[in-house]
Design a protein around this motif. Structure first.
Motif: not given
Ligand SMILES: [Zn+2]
Length: 409
Positions: A1-3, A5-9, A84
């Motif tokens: 899930m972290d990745i 979030l990172q890509e969304s940012q 994901n």
């Protein structure tokens, strides 16, 4: 899930069309200037156009470069999203909404209107009307398939747009700390609001009083006789009279706070005057009252339905898999064999489970209260009484079925 979030940012920071828009604006400026030059001196046309070539080419190259960055960020996000959340068909035999595409369209249009997305809503309505959806009958749909495919007349979208644009105007003004349009609206609808037991009109006036009370240092209004303690007192004299019958104790408190103006912080009124959420609270109650006067819920039903669906989905998927694996079938209509925990804000209908049959009551089998106050489902009551006098399963009282009253939850 972290990745994810990172890509969304990254998408948020890189995939902005702002740069491209600025570059397009620059090209437009070049063209405008060239147009003016040619109009002023038609003989300069060829030289002006020749001079235009390089800046336009550079501008277009710049736009392409901007868009490349944006496309890359979007592609990357799409890839991570796919990894994901692999697209899998839902393990259901049919799509329960397939027989009601126009109802779904109507809900989407309504959602867009109440979110204030008027331009998108009107394009959506137009396109849905031009190419009406085709309902697909489903085997167990409790309602007949849509017959009014693509009909939005009942939505009264123009009227709603007018009403909601007024709501967003008032909310926008509240955000800039201008409370007057909201107060005017509440005064116009005063009778209806009071009939519903709403306190909105007084809450708005109270906030205006507090706002003035806090003075120029807080509210950045001009430091004249209409602001500060003087202004608040003046406002209270002019406006609080109409609320005396309903809110006298509160008005008294607001007035008494004047005595503590110098050291409000250590006064009993500290909380009333220092609440940081009072403006957002007023926005929330204004939205709720505005929608309820229109006969609508404060939150978009589509938003609630979609969010509740997303919360419930994992449990439903698990259930569908178990049913499939065990080759069993759940036959009880309108009821699920598992509890779906939803936040209380998403539960709208109280439920009643009959203590005798352990079944949840329905429209056809409603809860019935006997004269002793105990409640069972109608079918249980019929079984117990067999039409005649019977004893309550929970107390020694005896009653006749005709004395039992249906309970509306
Ligand atoms: Zn009883």
């Amino acid at each position: 899930m972290d990745i994810l979030l990172q890509e969304s940012q990254r998408l948020h920071s890189e995939a902005s069309l702002q740069e491209s828009i600025e570059d397009v604006e620059k090209i437009i400026q070049h063209l405008e200037r060239a147009k003016q030059a040619i109009v002023a001196d038609p003989n300069s046309a060829s030289i002006t156009l020749a001079k235009l070539q390089n800046p336009i080419k550079n501008g277009c190259d710049q736009i392409t470069a901007d868009l490349t960055k944006l496309n890359r960020a979007q592609a990357k996000y799409g890839k991570v999203l796919k990894e994901n959340f692999p697209a899998k068909a839902l393990p259901t035999d049919y799509d329960a909404l397939a027989s009601h595409p126009s109802l779904v369209n109507r809900a989407i249009a309504m959602h867009l209107l109440r979110e204030g997305q008027f331009a998108v809503a009107s394009i959506f309505v137009e396109e849905a009307q031009n190419s009406p959806p085709h309902p697909i009958p489903t085997p167990v749909s409790p309602h007949p398939a849509d017959s009014d495919a693509g009909d939005f007349t009942s939505l009264k979208s123009q009227e709603l747009q007018h009403l909601f644009s007024n709501m967003y105007y008032i909310l926008g003004q509240l955000k800039t700390r201008n409370i007057h349009p909201a107060i005017d609206w509440a005064r116009q609808n005063s009778a209806e609001l009071e009939r519903r037991g709403s306190t909105l009109e007084f809450e708005l006036s109270k906030l205006q009083y507090i706002w003035l009370f806090q003075g120029p240092a807080m509210n950045s209004l001009p430091a004249d006789e209409n602001n500060g303690l003087h202004g608040a007192l003046r406002y209270a004299r002019a406006n609080f009279g109409r609320f005396q019958n309903r809110f006298l104790p509160e008005i008294q408190q607001l007035a008494t706070a004047m005595i503590y103006a110098q050291n409000l912080r250590s006064s009993p009124y500290h909380h009333t005057f220092s609440s940081s959420s009072s403006w957002s609270d007023v926005c929330t109650s204004f939205t709720r009252e505005f929608c309820s006067l229109l006969g609508l819920s404060a939150e978009s039903p589509l938003y609630i339905a979609a969010t509740a669906g997303a919360v419930a989905l994992p449990a439903l998927l698990k259930l569908a898999l178990i049913v499939r694996e065990k080759r069993t079938e759940w036959t009880t209509k309108d009821e699920l064999p598992v509890e779906i925990p939803l936040p209380s804000s998403m539960i709208f209908h109280a439920i009643f489970v009959c203590p005798v049959s352990k079944e949840q009551t329905t429209d056809n089998n409603p809860p019935m209260m006997m004269p002793c106050g105990h409640v069972v489902a109608k079918e249980s009551l019929n079984r117990l009484s067999k039409g005649g006098k019977f004893k309550c399963p929970y107390c020694p009282n005896e009653s006749q079925p005709k004395d039992a009253r249906e309970i509306i939850l």
